[in-house]
Design a protein around this motif. Structure first.
Motif, PDB file in Angstrom:
ATOM      1  N   VAL A  83       0.844  -1.190   0.000  1.00 28.84           N
ATOM      2  CA  VAL A  83       0.000   0.000   0.000  1.00 28.84           C
ATOM      3  C   VAL A  83       0.885   1.248   0.000  1.00 28.84           C
ATOM      4  N   PRO A  84       0.741   2.135  -0.984  1.00 28.47           N
ATOM      5  CA  PRO A  84       1.597   3.323  -1.046  1.00 28.47           C
ATOM      6  C   PRO A  84       1.125   4.408  -0.085  1.00 28.47           C
ATOM      7  N   ASP A  85       2.076   5.228   0.352  1.00 26.67           N
ATOM      8  CA  ASP A  85       1.777   6.361   1.228  1.00 26.67           C
ATOM      9  C   ASP A  85       2.195   7.633   0.497  1.00 26.67           C
ATOM     10  N   THR A  86       1.251   8.247  -0.223  1.00 28.14           N
ATOM     11  CA  THR A  86       1.575   9.434  -1.014  1.00 28.14           C
ATOM     12  C   THR A  86       1.820  10.666  -0.142  1.00 28.14           C
ATOM     13  N   ALA A  87       1.480  10.590   1.143  1.00 32.76           N
ATOM     14  CA  ALA A  87       1.748  11.710   2.053  1.00 32.76           C
ATOM     15  C   ALA A  87       3.243  11.898   2.285  1.00 32.76           C
ATOM     16  N   ARG A  88       4.045  10.923   1.885  1.00 35.54           N
ATOM     17  CA  ARG A  88       5.492  11.018   2.068  1.00 35.54           C
ATOM     18  C   ARG A  88       6.160  11.823   0.952  1.00 35.54           C
ATOM     19  N   LEU A  89       5.417  12.209  -0.065  1.00 36.65           N
ATOM     20  CA  LEU A  89       5.974  13.046  -1.127  1.00 36.65           C
ATOM     21  C   LEU A  89       6.180  14.467  -0.622  1.00 36.65           C
ATOM     22  N   PRO A  90       7.129  15.209  -1.203  1.00 33.84           N
ATOM     23  CA  PRO A  90       7.295  16.609  -0.815  1.00 33.84           C
ATOM     24  C   PRO A  90       6.026  17.412  -1.076  1.00 33.84           C
ATOM     25  N   HIS A  91       5.792  18.441  -0.277  1.00 36.76           N
ATOM     26  CA  HIS A  91       4.610  19.283  -0.451  1.00 36.76           C
ATOM     27  C   HIS A  91       4.606  19.892  -1.855  1.00 36.76           C
ATOM     28  N   GLY A  92       3.467  19.766  -2.539  1.00 39.59           N
ATOM     29  CA  GLY A  92       3.328  20.354  -3.860  1.00 39.59           C
ATOM     30  C   GLY A  92       3.996  19.581  -4.974  1.00 39.59           C
ATOM     31  N   TYR A  93       4.421  18.353  -4.694  1.00 32.10           N
ATOM     32  CA  TYR A  93       5.149  17.562  -5.693  1.00 32.10           C
ATOM     33  C   TYR A  93       4.240  17.121  -6.847  1.00 32.10           C
ATOM     34  N   ALA A  94       3.033  16.658  -6.534  1.00 30.74           N
ATOM     35  CA  ALA A  94       2.153  16.111  -7.570  1.00 30.74           C
ATOM     36  C   ALA A  94       0.735  15.984  -7.038  1.00 30.74           C
ATOM     37  N   ASP A  95      -0.226  15.994  -7.956  1.00 32.39           N
ATOM     38  CA  ASP A  95      -1.589  15.561  -7.656  1.00 32.39           C
ATOM     39  C   ASP A  95      -1.622  14.051  -7.865  1.00 32.39           C
ATOM     40  N   THR A  96      -2.146  13.321  -6.900  1.00 32.25           N
ATOM     41  CA  THR A  96      -2.056  11.863  -6.953  1.00 32.25           C
ATOM     42  C   THR A  96      -3.426  11.197  -6.920  1.00 32.25           C
ATOM     43  N   GLN A  97      -3.511  10.068  -7.593  1.00 35.14           N
ATOM     44  CA  GLN A  97      -4.675   9.187  -7.554  1.00 35.14           C
ATOM     45  C   GLN A  97      -4.171   7.761  -7.384  1.00 35.14           C
ATOM     46  N   THR A  98      -4.770   7.026  -6.454  1.00 38.98           N
ATOM     47  CA  THR A  98      -4.349   5.655  -6.191  1.00 38.98           C
ATOM     48  C   THR A  98      -5.512   4.706  -6.432  1.00 38.98           C
ATOM     49  N   LYS A  99      -5.225   3.606  -7.118  1.00 35.25           N
ATOM     50  CA  LYS A  99      -6.271   2.643  -7.465  1.00 35.25           C
ATOM     51  C   LYS A  99      -5.812   1.230  -7.119  1.00 35.25           C
ATOM     52  N   ASP A 100      -6.678   0.484  -6.462  1.00 34.70           N
ATOM     53  CA  ASP A 100      -6.428  -0.927  -6.179  1.00 34.70           C
ATOM     54  C   ASP A 100      -6.599  -1.712  -7.477  1.00 34.70           C
TER      55      ASP A 100
END
Length: 249
Positions: A83-100
Protein backbone atom coordinates in the motif's frame (compact mmCIF):
# COMPACT_ATOMS: atom_id res chain seq x y z
CA UNK A 1 -2.94 4.84 -20.98
CA UNK A 2 -3.72 3.98 -17.39
CA UNK A 3 -4.74 0.56 -16.17
CA UNK A 4 -8.52 0.23 -16.43
CA UNK A 5 -11.09 -2.10 -14.95
CA UNK A 6 -11.95 -5.21 -16.98
CA UNK A 7 -15.22 -6.87 -15.98
CA UNK A 8 -15.18 -10.58 -15.14
CA UNK A 9 -16.20 -12.91 -12.31
CA UNK A 10 -13.74 -12.29 -9.45
CA UNK A 11 -11.04 -14.83 -8.61
CA UNK A 12 -8.49 -14.94 -5.80
CA UNK A 13 -5.32 -13.08 -6.79
CA UNK A 14 -2.50 -10.92 -5.48
CA UNK A 15 -3.04 -7.26 -4.72
CA UNK A 16 -1.28 -4.32 -6.33
CA UNK A 17 -1.83 -0.58 -6.47
CA UNK A 18 -1.47 1.88 -9.33
CA UNK A 19 -0.57 5.46 -8.44
CA UNK A 20 -1.00 8.24 -10.99
CA UNK A 21 1.09 11.31 -10.18
CA UNK A 22 0.46 14.46 -12.20
CA UNK A 23 3.79 16.20 -11.62
CA UNK A 24 4.09 19.87 -10.73
CA UNK A 25 6.96 21.04 -12.94
CA UNK A 26 7.29 24.26 -10.91
CA UNK A 27 8.37 22.19 -7.92
CA UNK A 28 12.15 22.05 -7.49
CA UNK A 29 12.12 18.42 -6.35
CA UNK A 30 10.24 17.49 -9.52
CA UNK A 31 12.73 19.41 -11.65
CA UNK A 32 15.63 17.50 -10.09
CA UNK A 33 13.92 14.15 -10.44
CA UNK A 34 13.00 14.65 -14.09
CA UNK A 35 16.67 15.04 -14.95
CA UNK A 36 17.76 11.82 -13.28
CA UNK A 37 16.04 8.46 -13.64
CA UNK A 38 17.86 7.18 -10.54
CA UNK A 39 16.49 10.11 -8.53
CA UNK A 40 12.99 9.43 -9.88
CA UNK A 41 13.32 5.81 -8.77
CA UNK A 42 14.34 6.91 -5.27
CA UNK A 43 11.33 9.23 -5.15
CA UNK A 44 8.94 6.41 -6.04
CA UNK A 45 10.54 4.26 -3.36
CA UNK A 46 9.63 6.87 -0.72
CA UNK A 47 6.01 5.74 -1.19
CA UNK A 48 7.01 2.42 0.36
CA UNK A 49 7.89 1.57 3.98
CA UNK A 50 11.50 1.97 5.10
CA UNK A 51 13.88 -0.87 5.96
CA UNK A 52 12.82 -3.34 3.28
CA UNK A 53 16.24 -5.00 3.33
CA UNK A 54 18.04 -6.21 0.22
CA UNK A 55 16.38 -5.56 -3.16
CA UNK A 56 13.70 -3.19 -1.78
CA UNK A 57 12.28 -2.38 -5.24
CA UNK A 58 11.70 -6.05 -6.00
CA UNK A 59 10.30 -6.77 -2.52
CA UNK A 60 7.82 -3.88 -2.78
CA UNK A 61 6.94 -4.76 -6.37
CA UNK A 62 7.72 -1.24 -7.56
CA UNK A 63 7.48 -0.46 -11.26
CA UNK A 64 7.11 2.96 -12.83
CA UNK A 65 6.94 4.82 -16.14
CA UNK A 66 7.12 8.50 -16.96
CA UNK A 67 4.55 9.71 -19.51
CA UNK A 68 5.62 12.96 -21.18
CA UNK A 69 3.55 12.96 -24.39
CA UNK A 70 1.04 15.71 -25.12
CA UNK A 71 0.93 19.29 -23.94
CA UNK A 72 -0.06 18.75 -20.31
CA UNK A 73 2.06 18.13 -17.24
CA UNK A 74 4.13 14.95 -17.21
CA UNK A 75 2.49 11.99 -15.49
CA UNK A 76 4.38 9.43 -13.45
CA UNK A 77 2.70 6.04 -13.22
CA UNK A 78 3.88 3.87 -10.35
CA UNK A 79 2.77 0.36 -9.46
CA UNK A 80 3.41 -1.32 -6.12
CA UNK A 81 2.53 -4.52 -4.29
CA UNK A 82 2.51 -2.71 -0.94
CA UNK A 83 0.00 0.00 0.00
CA UNK A 84 1.60 3.32 -1.05
CA UNK A 85 1.78 6.36 1.23
CA UNK A 86 1.57 9.43 -1.01
CA UNK A 87 1.75 11.71 2.05
CA UNK A 88 5.49 11.02 2.07
CA UNK A 89 5.97 13.05 -1.13
CA UNK A 90 7.30 16.61 -0.81
CA UNK A 91 4.61 19.28 -0.45
CA UNK A 92 3.33 20.35 -3.86
CA UNK A 93 5.15 17.56 -5.69
CA UNK A 94 2.15 16.11 -7.57
CA UNK A 95 -1.59 15.56 -7.66
CA UNK A 96 -2.06 11.86 -6.95
CA UNK A 97 -4.68 9.19 -7.55
CA UNK A 98 -4.35 5.65 -6.19
CA UNK A 99 -6.27 2.64 -7.47
CA UNK A 100 -6.43 -0.93 -6.18
CA UNK A 101 -5.62 -3.25 -9.10
CA UNK A 102 -7.13 -6.41 -7.65
CA UNK A 103 -10.27 -6.19 -9.82
CA UNK A 104 -8.15 -5.83 -12.97
CA UNK A 105 -5.92 -8.75 -12.07
CA UNK A 106 -8.92 -10.97 -11.26
CA UNK A 107 -10.71 -10.03 -14.48
CA UNK A 108 -8.01 -11.36 -16.81
CA UNK A 109 -9.14 -14.43 -18.71
CA UNK A 110 -8.21 -16.26 -21.92
CA UNK A 111 -9.81 -14.71 -24.99
CA UNK A 112 -10.03 -11.20 -23.52
CA UNK A 113 -9.00 -8.44 -25.94
CA UNK A 114 -6.83 -5.70 -24.48
CA UNK A 115 -4.83 -2.63 -25.44
CA UNK A 116 -1.34 -2.50 -24.00
CA UNK A 117 1.49 -0.04 -23.43
CA UNK A 118 5.06 -0.79 -22.38
CA UNK A 119 8.31 1.14 -22.17
CA UNK A 120 10.84 -1.63 -22.67
CA UNK A 121 14.63 -1.84 -22.48
CA UNK A 122 14.89 -3.52 -25.90
CA UNK A 123 18.58 -4.36 -26.21
CA UNK A 124 20.94 -7.21 -26.98
CA UNK A 125 24.28 -7.85 -25.33
CA UNK A 126 27.49 -8.16 -27.33
CA UNK A 127 29.26 -11.50 -27.21
CA UNK A 128 32.97 -12.00 -26.63
CA UNK A 129 33.71 -11.96 -30.38
CA UNK A 130 31.22 -9.26 -31.36
CA UNK A 131 32.27 -6.59 -33.87
CA UNK A 132 29.48 -4.24 -32.68
CA UNK A 133 31.01 -3.40 -29.32
CA UNK A 134 32.80 -4.70 -26.29
CA UNK A 135 31.74 -7.84 -24.44
CA UNK A 136 28.33 -7.46 -22.75
CA UNK A 137 27.85 -3.93 -24.14
CA UNK A 138 24.15 -3.13 -24.60
CA UNK A 139 23.14 -2.51 -28.22
CA UNK A 140 19.72 -0.79 -28.66
CA UNK A 141 17.30 -2.60 -30.95
CA UNK A 142 15.29 -0.70 -33.53
CA UNK A 143 12.45 -1.43 -35.95
CA UNK A 144 11.75 -5.10 -36.60
CA UNK A 145 14.43 -6.22 -34.14
CA UNK A 146 12.75 -4.27 -31.34
CA UNK A 147 9.34 -5.63 -32.34
CA UNK A 148 10.73 -9.16 -32.25
CA UNK A 149 12.15 -8.50 -28.77
CA UNK A 150 8.69 -7.48 -27.54
CA UNK A 151 6.86 -10.28 -29.40
CA UNK A 152 9.00 -12.92 -27.66
CA UNK A 153 8.35 -11.42 -24.23
CA UNK A 154 4.66 -10.88 -24.93
CA UNK A 155 4.28 -14.58 -25.75
CA UNK A 156 5.97 -15.50 -22.47
CA UNK A 157 3.63 -13.02 -20.72
CA UNK A 158 0.56 -14.86 -22.01
CA UNK A 159 -0.42 -12.46 -24.80
CA UNK A 160 -1.23 -13.03 -28.47
CA UNK A 161 -0.25 -9.80 -30.20
CA UNK A 162 -2.42 -8.39 -32.97
CA UNK A 163 -0.75 -5.04 -33.56
CA UNK A 164 2.57 -3.45 -32.55
CA UNK A 165 3.34 0.25 -32.78
CA UNK A 166 6.89 0.89 -31.58
CA UNK A 167 9.12 3.94 -31.47
CA UNK A 168 12.41 4.77 -29.75
CA UNK A 169 12.01 6.80 -26.59
CA UNK A 170 14.43 9.32 -25.17
CA UNK A 171 17.21 7.53 -23.25
CA UNK A 172 16.52 7.33 -19.52
CA UNK A 173 19.49 9.19 -18.05
CA UNK A 174 20.67 8.13 -14.62
CA UNK A 175 23.43 9.79 -12.62
CA UNK A 176 25.39 7.58 -10.22
CA UNK A 177 28.15 8.46 -7.78
CA UNK A 178 31.56 6.95 -8.44
CA UNK A 179 33.34 5.14 -5.65
CA UNK A 180 36.55 6.99 -6.51
CA UNK A 181 36.36 10.73 -7.10
CA UNK A 182 39.32 12.02 -9.08
CA UNK A 183 38.02 15.53 -9.75
CA UNK A 184 38.71 15.31 -13.48
CA UNK A 185 36.78 17.06 -16.22
CA UNK A 186 33.86 15.22 -17.88
CA UNK A 187 35.02 12.28 -19.98
CA UNK A 188 32.86 10.77 -22.72
CA UNK A 189 33.23 7.00 -22.95
CA UNK A 190 32.50 4.68 -25.85
CA UNK A 191 29.16 3.54 -24.42
CA UNK A 192 27.83 7.09 -23.97
CA UNK A 193 28.49 7.45 -20.25
CA UNK A 194 29.95 10.71 -18.99
CA UNK A 195 31.89 11.27 -15.78
CA UNK A 196 32.14 14.48 -13.78
CA UNK A 197 32.49 15.55 -10.14
CA UNK A 198 32.48 12.01 -8.85
CA UNK A 199 29.36 11.05 -10.80
CA UNK A 200 28.78 9.02 -13.94
CA UNK A 201 25.93 9.58 -16.40
CA UNK A 202 24.50 6.32 -17.70
CA UNK A 203 21.86 6.39 -20.50
CA UNK A 204 19.41 3.48 -20.50
CA UNK A 205 17.86 2.85 -23.91
CA UNK A 206 14.09 2.45 -24.13
CA UNK A 207 11.44 1.70 -26.75
CA UNK A 208 7.75 2.47 -26.41
CA UNK A 209 5.37 -0.30 -27.50
CA UNK A 210 1.61 0.04 -27.95
CA UNK A 211 -1.04 -2.08 -29.64
CA UNK A 212 -3.73 -4.67 -29.17
CA UNK A 213 -3.59 -8.27 -28.03
CA UNK A 214 -5.65 -11.19 -26.79
CA UNK A 215 -5.03 -12.89 -23.46
CA UNK A 216 -3.83 -16.47 -23.95
CA UNK A 217 -2.61 -17.33 -20.45
CA UNK A 218 -4.19 -15.21 -17.72
CA UNK A 219 -1.86 -16.35 -14.92
CA UNK A 220 1.27 -15.67 -16.97
CA UNK A 221 -0.09 -12.21 -17.75
CA UNK A 222 -0.79 -11.51 -14.07
CA UNK A 223 2.80 -12.37 -13.23
CA UNK A 224 4.08 -10.12 -16.03
CA UNK A 225 1.95 -7.26 -14.73
CA UNK A 226 3.12 -7.75 -11.16
CA UNK A 227 6.81 -8.31 -11.84
CA UNK A 228 7.39 -6.27 -15.00
CA UNK A 229 9.06 -7.09 -18.30
CA UNK A 230 12.72 -6.89 -19.23
CA UNK A 231 15.59 -4.98 -17.67
CA UNK A 232 16.13 -1.44 -16.36
CA UNK A 233 13.07 -1.53 -14.11
CA UNK A 234 14.84 0.76 -11.64
CA UNK A 235 15.05 3.42 -14.36
CA UNK A 236 11.46 3.43 -15.59
CA UNK A 237 11.18 0.41 -17.90
CA UNK A 238 9.08 -2.74 -17.58
CA UNK A 239 5.68 -1.49 -16.41
CA UNK A 240 3.01 -3.11 -18.59
CA UNK A 241 -0.30 -1.23 -18.74
CA UNK A 242 -3.57 -2.73 -19.98
CA UNK A 243 -6.94 -1.27 -20.95
CA UNK A 244 -10.08 -2.86 -22.42
CA UNK A 245 -9.87 -3.57 -26.12
CA UNK A 246 -12.55 -3.84 -28.80
CA UNK A 247 -14.49 -7.07 -28.53
CA UNK A 248 -15.37 -8.76 -31.82
CA UNK A 249 -19.01 -9.62 -32.34
Amino acid sequence: MTTATLTSPPTSTESAWLIRLRLNTANRAVQRDLGNAASLHRRVMTLMPDHLGDSPRSRAGVLFRLETGGTGAPVLLAQTRMVPDTARLPHGYADTQTKDMQALLAALRPGLTVRYRLLGNAIRRCGRNSTEGRWKQAIPLRGEEADHWWAERATTAGLILHTILSEPAEPLTAWHRLADHDGKQPQQTKDGTKRNNGRVRVPHQATRFEGTATVRDAEALRQALLHGIGRSKSYGCGLLSLAPGHQEG
